[in-house]
Design a protein around this motif. Structure first.
Motif, short mmCIF file in Angstrom:
data_model
loop_
_atom_site.label_atom_id
_atom_site.label_comp_id
_atom_site.label_asym_id
_atom_site.label_seq_id
_atom_site.Cartn_x
_atom_site.Cartn_y
_atom_site.Cartn_z
N LYS A 190 12.20 3.54 4.45
CA LYS A 190 11.27 3.38 5.57
C LYS A 190 9.84 3.67 5.13
CE LYS A 190 12.42 5.38 9.47
NZ LYS A 190 12.99 6.41 10.38
N THR A 191 9.65 4.74 4.37
CA THR A 191 8.31 5.14 3.95
C THR A 191 7.73 4.19 2.91
OG1 THR A 191 8.82 7.47 4.35
CG2 THR A 191 6.94 7.00 2.92
N ASP A 192 8.52 3.86 1.89
CA ASP A 192 8.00 3.13 0.74
C ASP A 192 8.02 1.61 0.90
OD1 ASP A 192 7.67 5.61 -0.29
OD2 ASP A 192 9.24 5.47 -1.81
N ILE A 193 8.87 1.10 1.79
CA ILE A 193 9.04 -0.36 1.88
C ILE A 193 8.71 -0.92 3.25
CG2 ILE A 193 10.70 -2.25 1.63
CD1 ILE A 193 12.16 -0.53 -0.41
N ILE A 194 9.27 -0.31 4.30
CA ILE A 194 9.17 -0.92 5.62
C ILE A 194 7.85 -0.63 6.33
CG2 ILE A 194 10.19 -0.96 7.93
CD1 ILE A 194 12.89 -0.54 6.71
N GLU A 195 7.41 0.62 6.27
CA GLU A 195 6.25 1.02 7.07
C GLU A 195 4.98 0.31 6.59
OE1 GLU A 195 5.93 5.26 7.18
OE2 GLU A 195 7.76 5.50 8.36
N GLU A 196 3.95 0.35 7.44
CA GLU A 196 2.68 -0.31 7.15
C GLU A 196 2.06 0.24 5.87
OE1 GLU A 196 -0.15 -0.97 10.37
OE2 GLU A 196 1.42 -0.36 11.77
N LYS A 197 1.24 -0.60 5.23
CA LYS A 197 0.62 -0.22 3.96
C LYS A 197 -0.90 -0.15 4.10
CE LYS A 197 4.69 -0.47 2.13
NZ LYS A 197 5.42 0.74 1.79
N ILE A 198 -1.50 0.56 3.18
CA ILE A 198 -2.95 0.53 3.04
C ILE A 198 -3.27 0.08 1.62
CG2 ILE A 198 -3.42 2.31 4.79
CD1 ILE A 198 -3.84 4.25 2.37
N TYR A 199 -4.52 -0.38 1.43
CA TYR A 199 -4.94 -0.85 0.11
C TYR A 199 -6.21 -0.10 -0.28
CZ TYR A 199 -1.53 -4.39 1.06
OH TYR A 199 -0.34 -5.02 1.36
N VAL A 200 -6.13 0.59 -1.41
CA VAL A 200 -7.25 1.41 -1.88
C VAL A 200 -7.61 1.00 -3.30
CG1 VAL A 200 -6.68 3.35 -0.38
CG2 VAL A 200 -5.66 3.23 -2.65
N PHE A 201 -8.80 1.45 -3.73
CA PHE A 201 -9.32 1.06 -5.04
C PHE A 201 -9.33 2.23 -6.01
CE2 PHE A 201 -11.22 -1.93 -2.06
CZ PHE A 201 -11.00 -3.15 -2.71
N THR A 202 -9.03 1.93 -7.29
CA THR A 202 -9.22 2.90 -8.36
C THR A 202 -10.70 2.86 -8.75
OG1 THR A 202 -8.89 1.33 -10.18
CG2 THR A 202 -6.91 2.34 -9.21
N PRO A 203 -11.18 3.84 -9.54
CA PRO A 203 -12.58 3.81 -9.98
C PRO A 203 -12.94 2.53 -10.74
CG PRO A 203 -11.66 5.98 -10.35
CD PRO A 203 -10.51 5.10 -9.92
N LYS A 204 -11.93 1.89 -11.37
CA LYS A 204 -12.19 0.65 -12.11
C LYS A 204 -12.12 -0.59 -11.23
CE LYS A 204 -10.62 2.38 -16.62
NZ LYS A 204 -9.66 2.17 -17.74
N GLY A 205 -11.80 -0.41 -9.96
CA GLY A 205 -11.76 -1.55 -9.04
C GLY A 205 -10.40 -2.17 -8.87
N ASP A 206 -9.36 -1.60 -9.48
CA ASP A 206 -8.00 -2.12 -9.28
C ASP A 206 -7.52 -1.73 -7.88
OD1 ASP A 206 -7.87 -3.14 -11.87
OD2 ASP A 206 -7.20 -1.22 -12.68
N VAL A 207 -6.71 -2.60 -7.28
CA VAL A 207 -6.21 -2.35 -5.92
C VAL A 207 -4.80 -1.78 -6.00
CG1 VAL A 207 -5.63 -3.40 -3.69
CG2 VAL A 207 -7.58 -4.25 -5.00
N LEU A 208 -4.55 -0.69 -5.27
CA LEU A 208 -3.22 -0.09 -5.20
C LEU A 208 -2.71 -0.15 -3.76
CD1 LEU A 208 -3.44 3.14 -7.40
CD2 LEU A 208 -2.79 0.83 -8.07
N GLU A 209 -1.42 -0.48 -3.59
CA GLU A 209 -0.79 -0.49 -2.28
C GLU A 209 -0.04 0.82 -2.08
OE1 GLU A 209 1.66 -3.97 -0.52
OE2 GLU A 209 3.16 -2.47 -1.08
N LEU A 210 -0.32 1.51 -0.97
CA LEU A 210 0.32 2.79 -0.67
C LEU A 210 0.80 2.80 0.77
CD1 LEU A 210 -2.40 5.17 -2.21
CD2 LEU A 210 -0.17 4.65 -3.21
N PRO A 211 1.80 3.64 1.10
CA PRO A 211 2.23 3.75 2.49
C PRO A 211 1.10 4.28 3.38
CG PRO A 211 3.84 4.76 1.00
CD PRO A 211 2.62 4.47 0.19
N LEU A 212 1.05 3.79 4.62
CA LEU A 212 0.08 4.30 5.58
C LEU A 212 0.25 5.82 5.72
CD1 LEU A 212 -2.06 3.51 7.76
CD2 LEU A 212 -0.17 3.44 9.40
N GLY A 213 -0.85 6.55 5.66
CA GLY A 213 -0.78 8.01 5.74
C GLY A 213 -0.80 8.68 4.39
N SER A 214 -0.92 7.89 3.30
CA SER A 214 -0.93 8.46 1.95
C SER A 214 -2.17 9.31 1.71
CB SER A 214 -0.85 7.35 0.91
OG SER A 214 0.41 6.74 0.90
N THR A 215 -2.03 10.24 0.78
CA THR A 215 -3.10 11.18 0.44
C THR A 215 -3.55 10.96 -1.02
OG1 THR A 215 -1.56 12.83 -0.44
CG2 THR A 215 -1.97 12.87 1.95
#
Length: 452
Positions: free
Chosen positions: A267-292
C-alpha cells in the motif's frame, strides 16, 4: 489475518502477470454492486478494503471508470449519512446545474468553431466521494466546491488542447492557482489533460478539462486501454516500463514477512499516491506521499540513509520529519561515520514513511551485534530441529540451501531474522526429505553370474 494472506497472494500473482489485476478489479466491482445482500459486518469489511486497496490500485493503473465507482460504492456503505447528504444536495441542484453548464458549453462551442477547432463537449458532476474528500480537506461546505460541475473538451491534437486553453482563458477569468498541465507532466498512472478553473461574469466558478480523444480513452480505461495481446501489434513501451516497475516493486517485498506487513508495504510503496522530488543534480525521484528527507536519503543509497544527519529542502534547513512536497529539491547532510537512530523507527515521530527505508534501518540494527545474533541463530536452529525431530540435516547443507557460503553468516541471519522461521522450516524439511530418499534408495549391487 486470512484476508491479509489472500491479498498478499493477489499482489504476488500481479507480479507474475499484471492481467490478474484487471480480473480482480472487475470481480471486486461486481462484489460491491451486490454488497447489499451481505450482513452488515461483512459489508463494512469489504467496503473498507475496497476504499483502502482496490480503489487506489485502480487509480494507480489509471482505470478511473472503475476507481470512481468503487469509491462511491464504498463511501455509501462506510459513511451513509454523509453520502446521503451530498447525494441529496446534488439531486436538488442537478437540473439547475445542467442548465447552467449547457449554456456555458454552447458559448464555448461557438468560440471554438470561430477558432476552427473541432471539439466534443461533455459535462459531468464530480463523483460523491471526491466531493466529500475535498470538503474534508478544505473544511468547506459543498456550495464552496467550485468543480462540482466540470466541462470536458475533447479535441483532435495536443496543439488543439493548448489553443482551446487560450480560448477558455480569453472568454472567462482563470482562478489563480487552479491550473494543472498534466499533458506536459503526466500523472504517474499515465493520465494526461489540461485542468483549469474559471469564473464567469455572474461569479459562477466551474472547471474545464481539455484532452485529446486518445487521452480520454486512456483516462477512462488506464492500463486496459493499451493492453497488447500476442497479436503482432506494436507494444506501448511507456506502459511496458510501468508494468516492469510495478512487478519489480512487488517482487522486492519480503514474501516471507507477516502477511499484514506485506500488504501495508505494498500500500505504501506501490498503491498510494506519489510525489516527485529533485536531487541536487536535478534527477527526479518518485517517493510515497508523506515521505521525509530520511526516505529520500535511503532511496538515493543505503549508506546515505545510514549517515543522514540533516537536510536542506530548496536551500533551507528542515527537520528530518519534514514531509516533502512535489517539486522539492532535496540535499542530504551526512556524517562520516555512525548509523541511524532508533527514533526513526518510532511511527509516532513521523521520521520514515516508506517500507523500503524502514526495512534498511531495521537491518542495520540487526547486524550490529554479530556474535549475539550467531548465538541466537544457533539456539533457534537447535530448538526447531528438535521440535521437528530432524537429525539428518547438516548445518553446511542447510546454510548453502538458504544461500549462505559460511555457516556463521547463516546462523547470524537466523538470529536477526533475515531468514524467516517459515523459510527456514521449508528448507530444513526439504533437505531432510532428500536425505531420507537417498537412504531408502535401493542399492544396485551387481548380480553374480552363474558359474559355467
Amino acid at each position: 489475518m486470512q484476508q491479509a494472506e489472500n491479498l498478499r497472494k493477489m499482489f504476488l500473482a500481479i507480479g507474475d502477470d499484471v492481467r490478474v489485476v484487471l480480473i480482480k478489479l472487475a470481480d471486486r466491482l461486481h462484489n460491491m454492486r451486490t454488497l447489499n445482500s451481505l450482513p452488515e459486518h461483512k459489508r463494512q469489511r469489504i467496503a473498507r478494503e475496497t476504499l483502502d486497496i482496490f480503489a487506489p490500485l485502480a487509480n494507480r493503473l489509471g482505470i478511473y471508470s472503475i476507481k470512481w465507482e468503487l469509491e462511491d460504492l464504498a463511501f455509501k456503505y462506510l459513511y451513509p449519512r454523509q453520502y446521503e447528504s451530498i447525494a441529496r444536495k446534488l439531486a436538488a441542484s442537478r437540473e439547475r446545474m445542467d442548465r447552467e453548464i449547457a449554456k456555458i458549453a454552447a458559448e464555448l462551442k461557438a468560440a471554438l468553431d470561430e477558432a476552427n477547432i473541432e471539439a466534443e463537449l461533455v459535462w459531468r458532476s464530480k463523483h460523491l466521494y471526491s466531493i466529500y474528500r475535498k470538503m474534508q480537506r478544505k473544511e468547506v461546505d459543498i456550495s464552496q466546491i467550485y468543480d462540482v460541475k466540470a466541462l470536458r473538451v475533447i479535441v483532435n491534437t495536443v496543439q488543439d488542447c493548448y489553443t482551446t486553453l487560450g480560448v477558455v482563458h480569453s472568454k472567462w477569468r482563470p482562478i489563480p492557482g487552479e491550473f494543472d498541465d498534466y499533458i506536459a507532466a503526466p500523472k504517474d498512472n499515465g493520465y494526461q489533460s489540461l485542468h483549469t478553473a474559471v469564473i464567469d461574469s455572474k461569479g459562477q466558478q466551474f472547471e474545464v478539462q481539455i484532452r485529446t480523444h486518445e487521452m480520454h480513452h486512456q483516462a477512462e480505461l488506464g492500463i486496459a486501454a493499451h493492453w497488447r495481446y500476442k497479436d503482432g501489434t506494436k507494444p506501448d513501451m511507456a506502459l511496458h516500463q510501468k508494468i516492469i516497475a510495478m512487478r519489480q516493486a512487488i517482487q522486492s517485498q519480503d514474501e516471507d514477512s507477516d502477511a499484514s506487513e506485506f500488504v501495508d508495504a505494498i500500500k505504501t510503496d506501490i498503491i498510494e499516491e506519489k510525489i516527485y522530488v529533485f536531487t541536487p543534480k536535478g534527477d527526479v525521484l518518485e517517493l510515497p506521499l508523506g515521505s521525509t528527507p530520511i526516505d529520500f536519503a535511503y532511496h538515493v543509497h543505503t549508506e546515505v540513509g545510514h549517515k543522514c544527519r540533516g537536510a536542506k529542502v530548496n536551500g533551507v534547513l528542515v527537520s528530518l520529519s519534514y514531509q516533502l512536497k512535489n517539486g522539492d529539491k532535496v540535499e542530504i547532510i551526512t556524517a562520516k561515520r555512525g548509523g541511524p537512530s532508533r527514533d526513526w523507527l518510532n511511527e509516532n515521530l513521523g521520521f520514515v514513511k516508506s517500507s523500503r527505508a524502514r526495512k534498511k534501518i531495521r537491518h542495520w540494527f540487526k547486524r550490529q551485534n554479530f556474535q549475539e545474533s550467531v548465538s541466537e541463530g544457533r539456539a533457534m536452529l537447535d530448538r526447531e530441529l528438535k521440535r521437528l525431530h530432524i537429525t539428518d540435516v547438516k548445518l553446511e547443507d542447510l546454510a548453502e540451501a538458504c544461500g549462505y557460503q559460511k555457516t556463521e553468516a547463516f546462523l547470524a541471519a537466523l538470529g536477526y531474522k533475515d531468514i524467516s522461521l517459515q523459510q527456514f522450516i521449508r528448507k530444513t524439511i526439504a533437505l531432510s526429505n532428500t536425505a531420507r530418499q537417498m537412504r531408502e534408495k535401493p542399492s544396485l549391487a551387481p548380480t553374480a553370474l552363474p558359474s559355467p
